[in-house]
Design a protein around this motif. Structure first.
Motif, PDB file in Angstrom:
ATOM      1  N   ASP A 115      40.157  51.460  32.280  1.00  0.00           N
ATOM      2  CA  ASP A 115      40.333  52.793  31.700  1.00  0.00           C
ATOM      3  C   ASP A 115      41.126  52.711  30.400  1.00  0.00           C
ATOM      4  N   ILE A 116      42.098  51.823  30.354  1.00  0.00           N
ATOM      5  CA  ILE A 116      42.934  51.681  29.160  1.00  0.00           C
ATOM      6  C   ILE A 116      42.177  51.007  28.020  1.00  0.00           C
ATOM      7  N   ILE A 117      41.466  49.920  28.316  1.00  0.00           N
ATOM      8  CA  ILE A 117      40.838  49.157  27.231  1.00  0.00           C
ATOM      9  C   ILE A 117      39.442  49.663  26.887  1.00  0.00           C
ATOM     10  N   GLY A 118      38.865  50.513  27.742  1.00  0.00           N
ATOM     11  CA  GLY A 118      37.564  51.102  27.438  1.00  0.00           C
ATOM     12  C   GLY A 118      36.398  50.149  27.568  1.00  0.00           C
ATOM     13  N   GLN A 119      36.559  49.102  28.355  1.00  0.00           N
ATOM     14  CA  GLN A 119      35.489  48.127  28.580  1.00  0.00           C
ATOM     15  C   GLN A 119      35.795  47.352  29.859  1.00  0.00           C
ATOM     16  N   PRO A 120      34.807  46.650  30.414  1.00  0.00           N
ATOM     17  CA  PRO A 120      35.073  45.895  31.646  1.00  0.00           C
ATOM     18  C   PRO A 120      36.067  44.773  31.417  1.00  0.00           C
ATOM     19  N   VAL A 121      36.847  44.471  32.445  1.00  0.00           N
ATOM     20  CA  VAL A 121      37.696  43.275  32.371  1.00  0.00           C
ATOM     21  C   VAL A 121      36.792  42.050  32.398  1.00  0.00           C
ATOM     22  N   ALA A 122      37.293  40.950  31.834  1.00  0.00           N
ATOM     23  CA  ALA A 122      36.499  39.711  31.811  1.00  0.00           C
ATOM     24  C   ALA A 122      36.454  39.047  33.175  1.00  0.00           C
ATOM     25  N   GLY A 123      37.456  39.328  34.009  1.00  0.00           N
ATOM     26  CA  GLY A 123      37.500  38.703  35.315  1.00  0.00           C
ATOM     27  C   GLY A 123      38.855  38.867  35.951  1.00  0.00           C
ATOM     28  N   PHE A 124      39.164  37.976  36.866  1.00  0.00           N
ATOM     29  CA  PHE A 124      40.396  38.051  37.650  1.00  0.00           C
ATOM     30  C   PHE A 124      40.977  36.651  37.797  1.00  0.00           C
ATOM     31  N   VAL A 125      42.291  36.551  37.655  1.00  0.00           N
ATOM     32  CA  VAL A 125      42.998  35.307  37.925  1.00  0.00           C
ATOM     33  C   VAL A 125      44.188  35.647  38.816  1.00  0.00           C
ATOM     34  N   ALA A 126      44.266  35.028  39.978  1.00  0.00           N
ATOM     35  CA  ALA A 126      45.367  35.294  40.892  1.00  0.00           C
ATOM     36  C   ALA A 126      46.674  34.737  40.322  1.00  0.00           C
ATOM     37  N   PRO A 127      47.782  35.433  40.525  1.00  0.00           N
ATOM     38  CA  PRO A 127      49.074  34.872  40.120  1.00  0.00           C
ATOM     39  C   PRO A 127      49.287  33.487  40.722  1.00  0.00           C
ATOM     40  N   ALA A 128      49.779  32.580  39.891  1.00  0.00           N
ATOM     41  CA  ALA A 128      50.011  31.176  40.265  1.00  0.00           C
ATOM     42  C   ALA A 128      48.721  30.461  40.640  1.00  0.00           C
ATOM     43  N   TRP A 129      47.574  31.056  40.343  1.00  0.00           N
ATOM     44  CA  TRP A 129      46.258  30.471  40.637  1.00  0.00           C
ATOM     45  C   TRP A 129      46.074  30.216  42.142  1.00  0.00           C
ATOM     46  N   LEU A 130      46.719  31.021  42.980  1.00  0.00           N
ATOM     47  CA  LEU A 130      46.666  30.822  44.425  1.00  0.00           C
ATOM     48  C   LEU A 130      45.852  31.923  45.099  1.00  0.00           C
ATOM     49  N   TYR A 131      44.845  31.513  45.869  1.00  0.00           N
ATOM     50  CA  TYR A 131      43.941  32.441  46.552  1.00  0.00           C
ATOM     51  C   TYR A 131      43.909  32.134  48.041  1.00  0.00           C
ATOM     52  N   GLY A 132      44.040  33.157  48.846  1.00  0.00           N
ATOM     53  CA  GLY A 132      43.797  33.015  50.264  1.00  0.00           C
ATOM     54  C   GLY A 132      42.367  33.416  50.583  1.00  0.00           C
ATOM     55  N   PRO A 133      41.920  33.220  51.831  1.00  0.00           N
ATOM     56  CA  PRO A 133      40.553  33.604  52.216  1.00  0.00           C
ATOM     57  C   PRO A 133      40.257  35.080  51.968  1.00  0.00           C
ATOM     58  N   GLY A 134      41.247  35.934  52.213  1.00  0.00           N
ATOM     59  CA  GLY A 134      41.035  37.365  51.976  1.00  0.00           C
ATOM     60  C   GLY A 134      40.753  37.664  50.522  1.00  0.00           C
ATOM     61  N   ALA A 135      41.472  36.998  49.638  1.00  0.00           N
ATOM     62  CA  ALA A 135      41.264  37.213  48.200  1.00  0.00           C
ATOM     63  C   ALA A 135      39.882  36.734  47.776  1.00  0.00           C
ATOM     64  N   ILE A 136      39.451  35.587  48.286  1.00  0.00           N
ATOM     65  CA  ILE A 136      38.132  35.054  47.930  1.00  0.00           C
ATOM     66  C   ILE A 136      37.035  36.015  48.383  1.00  0.00           C
ATOM     67  N   ASP A 137      37.140  36.519  49.600  1.00  0.00           N
ATOM     68  CA  ASP A 137      36.143  37.467  50.107  1.00  0.00           C
ATOM     69  C   ASP A 137      36.132  38.742  49.264  1.00  0.00           C
ATOM     70  N   ALA A 138      37.317  39.237  48.930  1.00  0.00           N
ATOM     71  CA  ALA A 138      37.405  40.477  48.150  1.00  0.00           C
ATOM     72  C   ALA A 138      36.809  40.303  46.762  1.00  0.00           C
ATOM     73  N   LEU A 139      37.048  39.159  46.139  1.00  0.00           N
ATOM     74  CA  LEU A 139      36.528  38.910  44.799  1.00  0.00           C
ATOM     75  C   LEU A 139      35.009  38.817  44.806  1.00  0.00           C
ATOM     76  N   GLN A 140      34.458  38.178  45.813  1.00  0.00           N
ATOM     77  CA  GLN A 140      33.004  38.071  45.896  1.00  0.00           C
ATOM     78  C   GLN A 140      32.365  39.444  46.041  1.00  0.00           C
ATOM     79  N   SER A 141      32.979  40.297  46.861  1.00  0.00           N
ATOM     80  CA  SER A 141      32.453  41.650  47.047  1.00  0.00           C
ATOM     81  C   SER A 141      32.618  42.489  45.787  1.00  0.00           C
ATOM     82  N   ALA A 142      33.734  42.297  45.096  1.00  0.00           N
ATOM     83  CA  ALA A 142      34.003  43.089  43.896  1.00  0.00           C
ATOM     84  C   ALA A 142      33.110  42.684  42.734  1.00  0.00           C
ATOM     85  N   ASP A 143      32.625  41.421  42.729  1.00  0.00           N
ATOM     86  CA  ASP A 143      31.789  40.923  41.637  1.00  0.00           C
ATOM     87  C   ASP A 143      32.445  41.242  40.289  1.00  0.00           C
ATOM     88  N   ILE A 144      33.681  40.803  40.152  1.00  0.00           N
ATOM     89  CA  ILE A 144      34.511  41.201  39.017  1.00  0.00           C
ATOM     90  C   ILE A 144      34.272  40.358  37.770  1.00  0.00           C
TER      91      ILE A 144
END
Length: 258
Positions: free
Chosen positions: A131-160
């Motif tokens: 909403d602020i930048i007026g365009q889609p974000v390029a993607g997502f990077v987890a803080p410290a580059w650390l992902y749990g299984p829940g985050a991986i599943d959520a990202l796949q569903s979000a197709d970010i």
């Protein structure tokens, strides 16, 4: 310096990013931008934290929000970088506890989240930044580059879009790997970690490395002259034989190769 070229899987690339973009770190972000620009990285990707540690919310209509939009309009790729960057999860299992306690200082926010909680935070942060930048974000990077299984599943569903960890860049929706590449970064939390990261950077500067290299800087880097000099040397060395590129170029490379 190698000139960037899209849709060419043979180009050796260098991707530069600034992490922890937040009103809390605005002064440090400006210093990092100035330093990177002096050494050829004019539009580094920015990893934006909606509310750093719950103490620095990005608010629509504020001067900082205006700056985010201006940076995006200049062609800077904007990534969602967690929600608060703070890990408040209780971790089960020694591997997760090791990652949470030793690979980061309590900042692996998405390591222990459930899929539902991860999806909620991603959706809220994405809505705010887009909403602020007026365009889609390029993607997502987890803080410290650390992902749990829940985050991986959520990202796949979000197709970010584009996602990365320490060793790989991939497409969130398809899971397709875009590059296998280590991240060069600097640790300033303790003297021992700083010396180690300086040594690693020096080694990286002396070896050929993979086709794609990534260099990531953080606001804390500006507090050390040794780290700042190392960043400049590393950037100057790597860009001699690489095109300073965007994450989107990795998508183009993969399509071209296919």
């Amino acid at each position: 310096m190698v000139q960037a070229s899209s849709q060419n899987p043979q180009v050796r690339r260098l991707i530069v990013s600034i992490h922890d973009v937040s009103p809390r770190h605005e002064g440090a972000i400006d210093r990092l931008q100035e330093q990177l620009e002096r050494h050829g990285a004019r539009t580094p990707a920015m990893l934006v934290v909606p509310n750093f540690w719950g103490e620095a919310p990005i608010v629509r209509g504020t001067p900082f929000a205006t700056r985010l939009r201006e940076w995006a309009d200049r062609g800077i790729e904007m990534f969602l970088h967690g929600s608060e960057h703070r890990d408040t999860s209780r971790h089960d299992g020694w591997i997760k506890r090791l990652k949470a306690n030793h690979m980061t200082a309590g900042e692996g926010e998405f390591l222990g989240l459930s899929g539902v909680e991860a999806a909620t935070r991603i959706a809220m942060g994405r809505t705010l930044i887009e909403d602020i930048i007026g365009q889609p974000v390029a993607g997502f990077v987890a803080p410290a580059w650390l992902y749990g299984p829940g985050a991986i599943d959520a990202l796949q569903s979000a197709d970010i879009g584009i996602v990365e960890d320490h060793w790989r860049v991939w497409d969130a929706g398809s899971g397709r790997t875009l590059a296998r590449s280590p991240v060069i970064t600097w640790a300033t939390r303790t003297p021992v970690r700083q010396k180690s990261s300086l040594a690693v950077a020096a080694i990286v500067r002396s070896i050929p490395g993979p086709r794609v290299m990534r260099l990531a800087v953080h606001p804390g880097d500006v507090g050390s002259d040794r780290v700042r000099r190392s960043i400049s040397r590393t950037l100057d060395t790597l860009r001699r034989h690489r095109a300073i590129s965007r994450y989107a170029d990795l998508v183009d490379d993969t399509r071209s190769a296919a």
